[in-house]
Design a protein around this motif. Structure first.
Motif, PDB file in Angstrom:
ATOM      1  N   ASP A 225     -27.790  16.590   4.064  1.00 14.48           N
ATOM      2  CA  ASP A 225     -26.756  16.516   3.046  1.00 14.48           C
ATOM      3  C   ASP A 225     -27.216  17.233   1.784  1.00 14.48           C
ATOM      4  OD1 ASP A 225     -25.396  14.890   4.835  1.00 14.48           O
ATOM      5  OD2 ASP A 225     -26.352  13.079   4.034  1.00 14.48           O
ATOM      6  N   SER A 226     -26.269  17.532   0.933  1.00 14.39           N
ATOM      7  CA  SER A 226     -26.618  18.164  -0.337  1.00 14.39           C
ATOM      8  C   SER A 226     -27.201  17.134  -1.288  1.00 14.39           C
ATOM      9  CB  SER A 226     -25.376  18.809  -0.957  1.00 14.39           C
ATOM     10  OG  SER A 226     -24.387  17.826  -1.217  1.00 14.39           O
ATOM     11  N   THR A 227     -27.938  17.620  -2.266  1.00 10.03           N
ATOM     12  CA  THR A 227     -28.517  16.745  -3.282  1.00 10.03           C
ATOM     13  C   THR A 227     -28.294  17.367  -4.652  1.00 10.03           C
ATOM     14  OG1 THR A 227     -30.521  15.543  -3.915  1.00 10.03           O
ATOM     15  CG2 THR A 227     -30.799  17.824  -3.243  1.00 10.03           C
ATOM     16  N   SER A 241     -27.822  22.627  -1.378  1.00  7.66           N
ATOM     17  CA  SER A 241     -27.688  22.419   0.060  1.00  7.66           C
ATOM     18  C   SER A 241     -28.459  23.529   0.763  1.00  7.66           C
ATOM     19  CB  SER A 241     -26.227  22.419   0.501  1.00  7.66           C
ATOM     20  OG  SER A 241     -25.607  23.647   0.177  1.00  7.66           O
ATOM     21  N   ALA A 272     -20.827  13.338  -0.729  1.00  2.00           N
ATOM     22  CA  ALA A 272     -22.223  12.906  -0.652  1.00  2.00           C
ATOM     23  C   ALA A 272     -22.340  11.394  -0.818  1.00  2.00           C
ATOM     24  CB  ALA A 272     -23.051  13.624  -1.716  1.00  2.00           C
TER      25      ALA A 272
END
Length: 472
Positions: A225-227, A241, A272
């Motif tokens: 997942d993106s952060t 990402s 997210a």
């Protein structure tokens, strides 16, 4: 050409038969041509070659120049004209064939003392086939190279024109290998020296662990997942990402940076958060395709199913863990297709190691183009259900509750439960008819008072006075 140094001493006196045998053995084809250019005799090692040469008719009796293609006639005339005591210059001529391509032969000629000459030829078809294959391979390589060059040009143009910052990062050193203009603009002054710089240096120290965890997840699972992180030069927040790909036996990260909305929220951030809830929810959450095969599952479901990783569940049918095989999942899927939702469906869930839990399942169908998927929430309700000492669960109080046990317990236990339900209902009806008079109720049921008190206590209908009287 260098001939034998002492042919008379080494070869001796060769007769005509021996000389003809040597010529025939040394050449793929040998032609004896008289002074008028007519072929008087021939020897051919291969029947296939002879058949190809004589596809338009026998060679014997024809003029040598008439057996070759138009462009080769001049070569044959020169070959016959230049023939002398020594071997003439070799010339390649083509014989026509009705089997397709012409037959290439490399001839050299030598004139005998008696007047005729011998034309000795080598079959060039194997070499021509190799040359043709080489040409075809070169052309195929050129086409592939051109196609790859055009593809590289398109993707390079897309990479350069993308408004989203994109970085290519080496997985081993985590240094930036390449960056598009949007990435250089995002990093401000540092963008001029971003190539060769460690990626983590671009983010503020308190957000570096989150980016490290993102890259580790991508390296191990191929996706993550993106952060959210902040750039060290401008303190600007970005969503990071990444994805993994291989190039020239090396692993690289494709890192994308996206800007959050001005109000501090974005669709990416919302997704997210949903994904984080999916991972941390206390209830099991499973997403399946329209046939009930698991696409994704959260850790809570893995604990209920006693699985070590999501990979063990992915691709398996959810029916594998539900209590009534062949029944529960079919009922759930049928309702999802017709209604779209299912609420509080009671069943059991079996773990891989033999554990079993009473659960309630709620589900919903999610549109996914022409191929919908289904989401299931599975709640363990075993702890909140009261139990009795005998069966480990609350005794059914009605026929509806009794039918819910089908598939969860054996038929023998179901019959015993049904008997208990009927007996309890009869006792409650007798007490109601007699105004809660224990003696009259016992007489109505054909029981002794002592037996009635035992059954009252068994079904939880006795009060303290009844318990004391039963003990007396």
């Amino acid at each position: 050409m260098n001939g034998f140094r002492a042919p008379k001493d080494s070869l001796g006196d060769l007769d005509v038969e021996a000389a003809a045998t040597l010529v025939a053995a040394a050449a793929d084809i040998a032609l004896v041509v008289n002074v008028h250019g007519v072929i008087r005799d021939m020897a051919c090692q291969s029947e296939d070659l002879q058949s190809a040469l004589e596809s338009h008719g026998p060679l014997l009796g024809q003029t040598f120049a008439d057996t070759v293609t138009t462009e080769s006639r001049a070569k044959v005339e020169a070959l016959l004209r230049d023939a002398g005591d020594a071997e003439s210059q070799r010339r390649q001529v083509n014989h026509p064939s009705n089997r397709g391509a012409d037959v290439p032969i490399l001839y050299s000629a030598i004139r005998l003392r008696s007047g005729p000459l011998v034309a000795v030829g080598r079959d060039l078809r194997p070499m021509a086939e190799l040359q043709q294959r080489l040409v075809e391979a070169q052309q195929s390589m050129e086409r592939d190279y051109t196609r790859l060059r055009h593809a590289e040009t398109r993707y390079r143009l897309l990479f350069q024109m993308s408004p989203e910052p994109v970085l290519i990062v080496d997985t081993a050193s985590q240094r930036v290998v390449e960056a598009n203009p949007a990435a250089a603009q995002t990093f401000g002054e540092a963008g001029r020296r971003v190539i060769g710089r460690p990626l983590l240096e671009a983010f503020e120290a308190d957000t570096v662990p989150a980016v490290q965890a993102l890259l580790a997840g991508v390296r191990s699972a191929g996706r993550s997942d993106s952060t959210r992180a902040r750039l060290v030069d401008s303190s600007r927040a970005v969503f990071v990402s990444a994805s993994l790909f291989r190039q020239e036996n090396a692993s690289l990260f494709l890192v994308r940076l996206s800007q959050p909305e001005r109000d501090g929220s974005s669709a990416s951030e919302g997704k997210a958060k949903l994904l984080r809830f999916f991972e941390r929810a206390p209830d099991g959450i499973v997403v399946t395709d329209r046939d009930g095969h698991v696409l994704a599952a959260n850790p809570a479901f893995l604990d209920l199913a006693q699985l070590a990783s999501e990979e063990q569940a992915r691709g398996e049918s959810l029916e594998r863990w539900l209590g009534r095989s062949g029944v529960d999942l079919n009922v759930l899927v049928a309702n999802l297709r017709q209604i779209g939702t299912v609420r509080l469906f009671a069943t059991t869930l079996r773990g891989e190691l033999g554990a079993q839990a009473d659960v309630e399942i709620s589900a919903a169908a999610v549109a996914n183009g022409t191929d919908p998927c289904y989401g299931f929430t599975i709640r363990n309700v075993g702890r909140r259900l009261p139990t009795d000492m005998r069966a480990g669960r609350e005794m059914p109080r009605s026929v509806d509750q009794l039918t819910e046990l089908v598939g969860r317990v054996s038929l023998k236990e179901l019959v015993r439960e049904a008997t208990d339900v009927v007996e309890r209902l009869c006792i409650e009806a007798a007490l109601e008819l007699t105004g809660n008079n224990r003696a009259s109720a016992a007489e109505m049921l054909g029981l002794s008072r002592q037996s009635l008190y035992v059954k009252l206590r068994r079904y939880g209908l006795a009060d303290a006075a009844d318990v004391g009287e039963a003990e007396e």
